[in-house]
Design a protein around this motif. Structure first.
Motif, mmCIF file in Angstrom:
data_model
loop_
_atom_site.group_PDB
_atom_site.id
_atom_site.type_symbol
_atom_site.label_atom_id
_atom_site.label_comp_id
_atom_site.label_asym_id
_atom_site.label_seq_id
_atom_site.Cartn_x
_atom_site.Cartn_y
_atom_site.Cartn_z
ATOM 1 N N SER A 414 0.815 -1.208 0.000
ATOM 2 C CA SER A 414 0.000 0.000 0.000
ATOM 3 C C SER A 414 0.845 1.253 0.000
ATOM 4 N N ALA A 415 0.173 2.370 -0.225
ATOM 5 C CA ALA A 415 0.816 3.659 -0.004
ATOM 6 C C ALA A 415 1.020 3.835 1.497
ATOM 7 N N THR A 416 2.017 4.617 1.867
ATOM 8 C CA THR A 416 2.437 4.692 3.266
ATOM 9 C C THR A 416 1.396 5.263 4.227
ATOM 10 N N PRO A 417 0.601 6.294 3.884
ATOM 11 C CA PRO A 417 -0.378 6.771 4.868
ATOM 12 C C PRO A 417 -1.230 5.607 5.383
ATOM 13 N N TYR A 418 -1.361 5.495 6.718
ATOM 14 C CA TYR A 418 -1.946 4.264 7.271
ATOM 15 C C TYR A 418 -2.847 4.517 8.472
ATOM 16 N N LEU A 419 -3.179 5.740 8.753
ATOM 17 C CA LEU A 419 -3.931 6.041 9.975
ATOM 18 C C LEU A 419 -5.345 6.528 9.683
ATOM 19 N N TYR A 420 -5.843 6.221 8.487
ATOM 20 C CA TYR A 420 -7.149 6.757 8.107
ATOM 21 C C TYR A 420 -8.028 5.664 7.507
ATOM 22 N N SER A 421 -8.443 4.711 8.335
ATOM 23 C CA SER A 421 -9.406 3.693 7.925
ATOM 24 C C SER A 421 -10.804 4.213 8.248
ATOM 25 N N LEU A 422 -11.544 4.572 7.224
ATOM 26 C CA LEU A 422 -12.854 5.203 7.393
ATOM 27 C C LEU A 422 -13.905 4.094 7.409
ATOM 28 N N ARG A 423 -14.215 3.604 8.605
ATOM 29 C CA ARG A 423 -15.037 2.402 8.738
ATOM 30 C C ARG A 423 -16.522 2.701 8.563
ATOM 31 N N PHE A 424 -17.163 1.831 7.765
ATOM 32 C CA PHE A 424 -18.622 1.869 7.595
ATOM 33 C C PHE A 424 -19.315 0.919 8.576
ATOM 34 N N TYR A 425 -18.761 -0.258 8.717
ATOM 35 C CA TYR A 425 -19.421 -1.293 9.512
ATOM 36 C C TYR A 425 -18.363 -2.221 10.100
ATOM 37 N N ASP A 426 -18.539 -2.583 11.384
ATOM 38 C CA ASP A 426 -17.545 -3.417 12.056
ATOM 39 C C ASP A 426 -18.190 -4.579 12.799
#
Length: 565
Positions: A414-426
């Protein structure tokens, strides 16, 4: 054969010393002002006490100045580091651009030391005061995250308040990284203080010489895994990671902002140096001139594992599109991803892209009901799934909803930015403390890519391998490339006893052995590096030509990522 602690020798002439007595012996008797800078997670009280003890035993008087007592008032620190938009967002903040100096009002002006006296200025920002020697006492970032999660960590500039992860990720780390990177060319020493009773010292000139040496050959960073509610157990069983851990979910093979390189002969005498310093001090040698011109000192590709073997599904989420990432979060490039299925079982799957017949309003409605009222939803009513067959690559451009399903081991390239998982459903899953996991679905919906759906997902994002070149006993395939993504993923297949020649050609490569026993990498300059199955290796741009020779009696497959020209 997977190595948990790959290590490299210090450069000839470098001074490597372990233990407080040996560290204190590196200081002159005085008069001298020593500034010891570093992150707030370091055990500053213990550091000052042990240095004082050792210096006093040698007949040197010591005066200490703890810079943590001189920050601006907490309300001012927060005001200077967060915008109004940030404070209203419970999930994220824009990457802080505040210089560390702005976390102080008036800096103290201590009386200079006299005679056989050492003035020890310590704590984050110590380098801001006049000094004769400059040291940096470091703890890898995983220690800060663990300390704050456990309730004992503190944030930068707020030493009297309980720490928070949101502030750590988006404010502390960007401020500290810029500050540390600016100090790197003039440091007199580096201290690894992971063991507060047994630190390891490397002199500044020796550190820089070692980093220069590392840019001339392949380098592997120290791997580690953390635990999450969805985590599996493959890394514990197959790689030997902490068998006592709750699980081994996210494996950090190469994530430049957090990864470190071990320098030293053995675990009792080693210093872990941030991988990022290689890029700061040698951007063109590491990245290549064209890549460095585009990304500066940011190493733009990361490799990590998502281990859901005997675990659960990841959350269904997406990542910010380029403009949103830049304007709202402050990264100059965004978080495109790919999943390479390193291990998939019967019935295992990957969630990827929208169904052709999706009802976007119903999708939003069900997301909101799940988040606010605990009503379960079936993501397959809205998101496509694909069999997680071993060796398959899935392309995940920003804005694409996706998740790895249970029972997989995914190599995330992946591309390096890694702190932005925009979750819809968990899956209505609680976090480790039993509280509902955060769902920043409004950010996710604002970035949802709605145009690519149905058949276009399979056509564009689940590409068939294409042979680029081949020779006796080897071939190189293109697994995936998209115009909107700045990197591509390829794969070498090398028969037992065969070899393939490659060349960085002015841009770095990142390699991972996904099948077979491993390879030996030989560079044109005579460097030799073994790479076993599941291990990741960075080949700096400066390496140029190299050869991969298969090891063992079976064919070997090596995945390779590189920035597209």
């Amino acid at each position: 054969m997977y190595r948990l602690d790959p290590r490299y020798a210090p450069a000839p002439g470098a001074v490597l010393a372990t233990g407080w007595q040996a560290v204190a012996a590196q200081l002159p008797p005085g008069p001298v002002t020593v500034a010891v800078d570093g992150p707030p997670t370091a055990a500053w009280d213990a550091l000052a006490a042990r240095l004082t003890e050792e210096l006093t035993a040698r007949g040197t008087a010591v005066r200490t100045l703890d810079l943590r007592a001189h920050h601006a008032p907490p309300a001012e620190v927060r005001r200077r580091t967060e915008s109004a938009e940030d404070t209203e967002d419970p999930y994220y903040a824009k990457l802080a651009e505040t210089p560390l100096r702005d976390l102080f009002d008036d800096l103290p002006r201590p009386t200079p030391p006299q005679g056989r006296e050492v003035l020890l200025v310590h704590g984050p920002g110590a380098s801001l005061l006049p000094h004769d020697l400059l040291w940096y006492a470091d703890l890898p970032k995983r220690h800060a995250e663990a300390a704050i999660t456990a309730g004992r960590g503190r944030n930068l500039g707020l030493p009297a308040e309980k720490g928070g992860l949101r502030r750590l990720f988006y404010i502390d780390w960007p401020v500290l990284d810029r500050h540390r990177d600016g100090l790197a060319p003039r440091l007199d020493a580096w201290l690894d203080v992971q063991d507060p009773e047994r630190p390891t010292y490397i002199d500044g000139a020796g550190l820089r010489a070692t980093l220069t040496d590392l840019t001339r050959g392949p380098v592997r960073t120290r791997p580690y895994f953390n635990s999450t509610p969805w985590g599996g157990h493959w890394a514990q069983r197959r790689l030997g990671f902490d068998p006592a851990a709750r699980n081994t979910a996210l494996g950090y093979e190469l994530i430049a902002p957090e990864s470190g390189v071990l320098i030293g002969p053995h675990p009792g005498q080693q210093a872990e140096i941030p991988f990022q310093l290689l890029c700061v001090l040698h951007p063109e040698a590491m990245l290549g001139p064209q890549v460095a011109a585009r990304f500066g000192t940011s190493f733009p590709i990361r490799f990590d594992y998502l281990d859901t073997l005997d675990g659960g599904n990841l959350s269904v989420h997406c990542h910010p599109k380029a403009e949103y990432m830049k304007e709202r979060f402050g990264w100059s490039y965004t978080q495109h991803e790919t999943y390479y299925t390193a291990l998939g079982g019967p019935g295992a799957r990957v969630f990827l892209g929208l169904r052709e017949d999706i009802d976007l309003e119903l999708f939003r409605k069900e997301i909101e009901e799940a988040a606010h009222d605990g009503v379960p939803m079936d993501p397959e009513d809205h998101v496509l799934t694909f069999p997680a067959e071993q060796g398959r690559l899935f392309m995940i451009p920003a804005g694409t909803p996706h998740a790895s399903g249970a029972g997989n081991v995914v190599l995330e390239i992946s591309a390096t930015p890694y702190l932005y998982s925009l979750r819809f459903y968990d899956w209505l899953r609680p976090d480790a403390d039993g509280r509902p996991r955060q769902l920043p679905y409004e950010h996710g919906l604002a970035n949802l890519e709605t145009q690519r759906r149905g058949d276009a997902v399979a056509r564009d994002l689940v590409q068939e391998p294409r042979t680029l070149r081949a020779g006796p006993g080897w071939c190189e395939e293109l697994l995936g490339a998209l115009d909107e993504m700045f990197y591509e993923v390829r794969r070498h297949t090398v028969d037992a006893g065969a070899a393939v020649d490659d060349d960085t050609a002015g841009r770095f490569h990142v390699l991972n052995v996904v099948e077979g026993e491993g390879v030996v990498l030989h560079t044109a300059a005579g460097e030799r590096h073994m790479l076993f199955r599941s291990e990741t290796l960075t080949v700096p741009a400066a390496v140029g030509p190299y050869r991969l020779t298969a090891v063992g009696e079976c064919p070997v497959r090596v995945v390779k990522a590189l920035v597209r020209t």
